[in-house]
Motif scaffolding. Structure first.
Motif, PDB file in Angstrom:
ATOM      1  N   ARG A   1       0.839  -1.203   0.000  1.00  0.00           N
ATOM      2  CA  ARG A   1       0.000   0.000   0.000  1.00  0.00           C
ATOM      3  C   ARG A   1       0.868   1.245   0.000  1.00  0.00           C
ATOM      4  NH1 ARG A   1       0.514   1.336   5.239  1.00  0.00           N
ATOM      5  NH2 ARG A   1       0.849  -0.392   6.653  1.00  0.00           N
ATOM      6  N   PRO A   2       0.408   2.291  -0.709  1.00  0.00           N
ATOM      7  CA  PRO A   2       1.167   3.550  -0.689  1.00  0.00           C
ATOM      8  C   PRO A   2       1.071   4.194   0.693  1.00  0.00           C
ATOM      9  CG  PRO A   2      -0.826   3.754  -2.019  1.00  0.00           C
ATOM     10  CD  PRO A   2      -0.753   2.344  -1.564  1.00  0.00           C
ATOM     11  N   THR A   3       2.202   4.710   1.159  1.00  0.00           N
ATOM     12  CA  THR A   3       2.234   5.314   2.495  1.00  0.00           C
ATOM     13  C   THR A   3       2.728   6.750   2.489  1.00  0.00           C
ATOM     14  OG1 THR A   3       4.443   4.420   2.901  1.00  0.00           O
ATOM     15  CG2 THR A   3       2.561   3.090   3.637  1.00  0.00           C
ATOM     16  N   GLY A   4       3.139   7.250   1.342  1.00  0.00           N
ATOM     17  CA  GLY A   4       3.614   8.627   1.281  1.00  0.00           C
ATOM     18  C   GLY A   4       4.461   8.857   0.055  1.00  0.00           C
ATOM     19  N   THR A   5       5.056  10.031   0.013  1.00  0.00           N
ATOM     20  CA  THR A   5       5.922  10.401  -1.105  1.00  0.00           C
ATOM     21  C   THR A   5       7.233  10.943  -0.556  1.00  0.00           C
ATOM     22  OG1 THR A   5       4.979  12.610  -1.214  1.00  0.00           O
ATOM     23  CG2 THR A   5       3.995  10.938  -2.650  1.00  0.00           C
ATOM     24  N   ASP A   6       8.223  10.983  -1.416  1.00  0.00           N
ATOM     25  CA  ASP A   6       9.537  11.511  -1.070  1.00  0.00           C
ATOM     26  C   ASP A   6      10.202  11.921  -2.372  1.00  0.00           C
ATOM     27  OD1 ASP A   6      11.827  12.209   0.352  1.00  0.00           O
ATOM     28  OD2 ASP A   6      12.014  10.283   1.367  1.00  0.00           O
ATOM     29  N   GLN A   7      11.410  12.429  -2.264  1.00  0.00           N
ATOM     30  CA  GLN A   7      12.174  12.781  -3.448  1.00  0.00           C
ATOM     31  C   GLN A   7      13.503  12.054  -3.395  1.00  0.00           C
ATOM     32  OE1 GLN A   7      13.799  16.845  -4.329  1.00  0.00           O
ATOM     33  NE2 GLN A   7      12.281  16.695  -5.967  1.00  0.00           N
ATOM     34  N   ASP A   8      13.846  11.418  -4.512  1.00  0.00           N
ATOM     35  CA  ASP A   8      15.116  10.710  -4.617  1.00  0.00           C
ATOM     36  C   ASP A   8      16.223  11.742  -4.808  1.00  0.00           C
ATOM     37  OD1 ASP A   8      17.317   9.186  -5.246  1.00  0.00           O
ATOM     38  OD2 ASP A   8      16.285   7.963  -6.733  1.00  0.00           O
TER      39      ASP A   8
END
Length: 177
Positions: A151-158
């Motif tokens: 399940r998706p739990t959030g976003t971030d930036q690589d």
């Protein structure tokens, strides 16, 4: 040696003979588009990848498998577990990932191999949680992650490529083999 058989695949440790076929997969810009900064990798870089993956097997008891087709013995790509360095949302956590040669896309191999890897992580290696970082726009990988029950739990930036990623996870209590 840890081998996993699925109906169509053998997931196994790396052999010296795998460097050239994996480097051919790594040389394809379409394959590498969603991996790292998207740059194709050379033969030497591929050899270093395999060496690093094998070291992780020795250090962690898990790592990235070679994906071989049972019928032909052909190397289809790589799938496995990795203790991530970045992005921050997954740093120092165990992640699942894969890359397959373009000729193997759309046949369910990624889902089959990733499912076996997830089962290996949660049932055989006793990990309680596995994460994944999927670049925004990589709908094929996002579909595989959903099929896995992640399940998706959030976003971030690589930080390596500046790309946005969606973070997925699954824990042992959510996993259905």
């Amino acid at each position: 040696m840890t081998d996993i058989h699925t109906p169509r695949l053998l997931l196994r440790r790396w052999l010296d003979d795998d460097v050239v076929p994996l480097s051919e997969i790594h040389a394809d810009p379409d394959v590498m588009r969603w991996i790292g900064d998207g740059t194709p990798r050379s033969l030497d870089e591929t050899a270093q990848d395999i060496e690093d993956w094998e070291e992780e097997w020795d250090d962690e008891g898990f790592g990235v498998f070679a994906v071989e087709l049972l019928g032909s013995g052909e190397l289809a790509g790589a799938v496995g577990l990795h203790r991530a360095d970045s992005p921050a949302a997954v740093a120092d956590r165990v992640t699942v990932g894969w890359r397959l040669g373009r000729q193997f896309w759309g046949q369910g191999y990624a889902s089959e191999a990733a499912q076996a890897t997830l089962e290996f992580a949660l049932q055989d290696r006793g990990l309680d949680r596995v994460l994944a970082a999927c670049r925004t726009g990589d709908t094929a990988s996002a579909n595989v992650l959903r099929k896995l029950g992640m399940r998706p739990t959030g976003t971030d930036q690589d930080p390596d490529g500046g790309h946005d990623v969606r973070v997925y996870e699954i824990d042992l209590t959510e996993y259905e083999a």
